[in-house]
Design an enzyme around this catalytic site. Structure first.
Site, PDB file in Angstrom:
ATOM      1  N   ARG A  64       0.856  -1.188   0.000  1.00 39.07           N
ATOM      2  CA  ARG A  64       0.000   0.000   0.000  1.00 39.07           C
ATOM      3  C   ARG A  64       0.891   1.237   0.000  1.00 39.07           C
ATOM      4  O   ARG A  64       2.105   1.146   0.069  1.00 39.07           O
ATOM      5  CB  ARG A  64      -0.912   0.013   1.241  1.00 39.07           C
ATOM      6  CG  ARG A  64      -0.199  -0.396   2.516  1.00 39.07           C
ATOM      7  CD  ARG A  64      -0.856   0.078   3.761  1.00 39.07           C
ATOM      8  NE  ARG A  64      -0.812   1.523   3.891  1.00 39.07           N
ATOM      9  CZ  ARG A  64       0.272   2.196   4.265  1.00 39.07           C
ATOM     10  NH1 ARG A  64       1.407   1.571   4.534  1.00 39.07           N
ATOM     11  NH2 ARG A  64       0.235   3.508   4.340  1.00 39.07           N
ATOM     12  N   GLY A  65       0.249   2.402  -0.078  1.00 38.23           N
ATOM     13  CA  GLY A  65       0.976   3.655  -0.119  1.00 38.23           C
ATOM     14  C   GLY A  65       1.183   4.093  -1.551  1.00 38.23           C
ATOM     15  O   GLY A  65       1.700   3.339  -2.379  1.00 38.23           O
ATOM     16  N   ALA A  66       0.802   5.336  -1.850  1.00 37.14           N
ATOM     17  CA  ALA A  66       0.756   5.783  -3.239  1.00 37.14           C
ATOM     18  C   ALA A  66       2.057   5.571  -4.011  1.00 37.14           C
ATOM     19  O   ALA A  66       2.041   4.964  -5.085  1.00 37.14           O
ATOM     20  CB  ALA A  66       0.335   7.257  -3.292  1.00 37.14           C
ATOM     21  N   ARG A  98      -6.875  -0.165  -6.989  1.00 35.90           N
ATOM     22  CA  ARG A  98      -7.158   0.897  -6.006  1.00 35.90           C
ATOM     23  C   ARG A  98      -7.403   2.175  -6.804  1.00 35.90           C
ATOM     24  O   ARG A  98      -6.471   2.826  -7.229  1.00 35.90           O
ATOM     25  CB  ARG A  98      -5.996   1.119  -5.031  1.00 35.90           C
ATOM     26  CG  ARG A  98      -5.515  -0.049  -4.233  1.00 35.90           C
ATOM     27  CD  ARG A  98      -6.183  -0.322  -2.891  1.00 35.90           C
ATOM     28  NE  ARG A  98      -6.682   0.755  -2.104  1.00 35.90           N
ATOM     29  CZ  ARG A  98      -6.078   1.268  -1.016  1.00 35.90           C
ATOM     30  NH1 ARG A  98      -4.888   0.843  -0.655  1.00 35.90           N
ATOM     31  NH2 ARG A  98      -6.687   2.188  -0.291  1.00 35.90           N
ATOM     32  N   GLN A 212      -3.346   1.991  10.388  1.00 34.85           N
ATOM     33  CA  GLN A 212      -2.029   2.067   9.760  1.00 34.85           C
ATOM     34  C   GLN A 212      -1.054   2.911  10.583  1.00 34.85           C
ATOM     35  O   GLN A 212       0.155   2.677  10.565  1.00 34.85           O
ATOM     36  CB  GLN A 212      -2.141   2.657   8.342  1.00 34.85           C
ATOM     37  CG  GLN A 212      -2.860   1.763   7.355  1.00 34.85           C
ATOM     38  CD  GLN A 212      -4.319   2.152   7.201  1.00 34.85           C
ATOM     39  OE1 GLN A 212      -4.949   2.626   8.140  1.00 34.85           O
ATOM     40  NE2 GLN A 212      -4.861   1.964   6.003  1.00 34.85           N
ATOM     41  N   ASP A 253      -2.636  10.436  -1.840  1.00 33.12           N
ATOM     42  CA  ASP A 253      -2.861   9.376  -2.820  1.00 33.12           C
ATOM     43  C   ASP A 253      -3.207   9.931  -4.191  1.00 33.12           C
ATOM     44  O   ASP A 253      -3.029   9.253  -5.194  1.00 33.12           O
ATOM     45  CB  ASP A 253      -3.973   8.444  -2.330  1.00 33.12           C
ATOM     46  CG  ASP A 253      -3.503   7.570  -1.186  1.00 33.12           C
ATOM     47  OD1 ASP A 253      -3.105   6.429  -1.455  1.00 33.12           O
ATOM     48  OD2 ASP A 253      -3.508   8.043  -0.043  1.00 33.12           O
ATOM     49  N   ASN A 263      -6.343  11.945   0.582  1.00 29.60           N
ATOM     50  CA  ASN A 263      -5.453  11.167   1.450  1.00 29.60           C
ATOM     51  C   ASN A 263      -6.306  10.312   2.377  1.00 29.60           C
ATOM     52  O   ASN A 263      -7.537  10.401   2.379  1.00 29.60           O
ATOM     53  CB  ASN A 263      -4.539  12.106   2.254  1.00 29.60           C
ATOM     54  CG  ASN A 263      -3.414  11.350   2.945  1.00 29.60           C
ATOM     55  OD1 ASN A 263      -2.668  10.613   2.302  1.00 29.60           O
ATOM     56  ND2 ASN A 263      -3.299  11.496   4.249  1.00 29.60           N
ATOM     57  N   LYS A 264      -5.657   9.486   3.167  1.00 27.29           N
ATOM     58  CA  LYS A 264      -6.368   8.575   4.064  1.00 27.29           C
ATOM     59  C   LYS A 264      -7.463   9.315   4.828  1.00 27.29           C
ATOM     60  O   LYS A 264      -7.254  10.415   5.324  1.00 27.29           O
ATOM     61  CB  LYS A 264      -5.372   7.943   5.037  1.00 27.29           C
ATOM     62  CG  LYS A 264      -5.995   6.975   6.021  1.00 27.29           C
ATOM     63  CD  LYS A 264      -6.747   5.840   5.346  1.00 27.29           C
ATOM     64  CE  LYS A 264      -5.865   5.034   4.431  1.00 27.29           C
ATOM     65  NZ  LYS A 264      -6.620   3.966   3.717  1.00 27.29           N
TER      66      LYS A 264
END
Length: 381
Positions: A64-66, A98, A212, A253, A263-264
């Site tokens: 995960r993570g852009a 995603r 996270q 993201d 973003n999250k």
């Protein structure tokens, strides 16, 4: 093919267990991921032997993570090409795994374009596969370099906004080495401040519903001997009220052309709190996260995730049998409906600055962002 697991030695440091790596065992090339769903309880590597396995790993947040998703997407195309699977089909599945994270589609397209260019020029499938792998490796290397430059640019901005050091930084979700080929985005800036002796405290949002921050950012902060404190997301307001936050640092993201930041989920409330309390709200992201084809925040597709992530709590070190949906511990009555967007969108007027590897945009406007992107393209060309 089914994924395989290989346990890493317990004494390995995080820099020795990369979040992602390409490997070529005798039975054929594979993409090896550090399974982030198993952290912090255990460091386990997940081996993907085809693009379908990688798609599943992306959807389940094992990777995960852009920025890292962009690298993973490129390697996924290379993996399909090397193993003789349909590259275009693999690319389509990977790019849609995603939808909010623009880096994923960027990495996929880059490797796919390299593969296609060789075939169009008359090359064979082996040469095309090698070109796709070369493109993925180049993106991997570029992301590591971008991470280092963002850390430098971000620390310089912090020192400009908050002279004297002793920074108390609040962060949300996870933006460290687990989301990057380098040391991350926002976390890399905090880490640079720590190494320079200018970080007093890293406030780590727990980041519900998948934790996270608690599971991953705290893990990385502890491994780097940083002074950090974990808090529930809804405790952030009391920190601002008490004057305990000097700056907010988050990743992204997707950044729309007007500077809106996806973003999250939970990032937007922090931006509102920061504005009210006159605290800088800083976004740190590589230029690959900027999407000029998305005009504004309303145009960003926000991923909606399964309700069981909200109605159940899953701890990686706890095994609970008998709960089919997510395998977690139920915390809501059976049948409860849940609202579970993976991201929220912060408008540009609430963002103090966007830090990239090529410079800082502040104030955040469509014109300033476009100018930075254009300047970067000219340098690259």
């Amino acid at each position: 093919m089914a994924d395989q697991y290989a346990t890493s030695p317990e004494d390995n440091r995080p820099t020795e267990i990369p979040a992602l790596r390409w490997d070529e065992p005798p039975e054929g090339p594979v993409l090896v991921l550090l399974d982030q769903t198993r952290l912090p309880a255990e460091e386990v590597e997940l081996v993907c032997t085809d693009a379908a396995a990688l798609v599943e790993a992306i959807r389940t947040l094992a990777v995960r993570g852009a920025p890292l998703l962009g690298v993973a997407g490129a390697y996924g195309v290379a993996l399909a090409a090397a193993r003789g699977f349909g590259v275009d089909e693999a690319a389509a599945a990977l790019a849609s795994a995603r939808p909010t994270a623009v880096n994923l589609a960027y990495g996929v397209r880059r490797a796919q374009a390299a593969h296609r260019a060789v075939l169009v020029a008359g090359g064979d499938h082996k040469q095309a596969a090698e070109a796709a792998l070369a493109a993925a490796r180049a993106l991997h290397r570029e992301d590591a370099e971008a991470s280092a430059r963002m850390a430098v640019n971000g620390l310089a901005l912090l020192d400009e906004l908050l002279p004297g050091g002793n920074h108390r930084i609040l962060t949300h979700c996870n933006t460290g080495a687990l989301v990057s080929a380098g040391e991350g985005t926002a976390f890399a800036v905090a880490l640079a401040a720590h190494r320079a002796g200018r970080l007093r405290r890293l406030w780590v949002d727990e980041t519900r519903p998948l934790l996270q921050g608690a599971r991953l950012t705290a893990y990385e902060a502890a491994r780097n001997a940083m002074a950090y404190t974990l808090l529930t997301d809804n405790a952030a307001g009391s920190l601002f009220s008490a004057g305990e936050v000097d700056a907010v640092l988050i990743g992204a993201d997707r950044i729309a052309a007007d500077g809106s930041v996806a973003n999250k989920v939970g990032s937007y409330p922090l931006a509102v709190l920061a504005r009210y309390h006159h605290v800088p709200f800083i976004v740190v992201a590589p230029l690959t996260t900027v999407d000029p084809d998305t005009p504004n925040g309303a145009s960003i597709e926000v991923e909606q995730r399964a309700g069981h992530e909200v109605t159940e709590i899953t701890a990686p070190q706890v095994s609970v049998a008998g709960f089919e949906a997510g395998g977690g511990i139920p915390v809501a009555p059976l049948g409860t409906q849940a609202y579970n967007p993976a991201f929220d969108v912060t408008p540009p007027e609430l963002v103090t600055a966007i830090v990239t590897e090529e410079g800082v945009v502040s104030p955040v406007t469509a014109e300033a962002l476009a100018e930075l992107c254009d300047r970067s393209r000219q340098i690259t060309i």
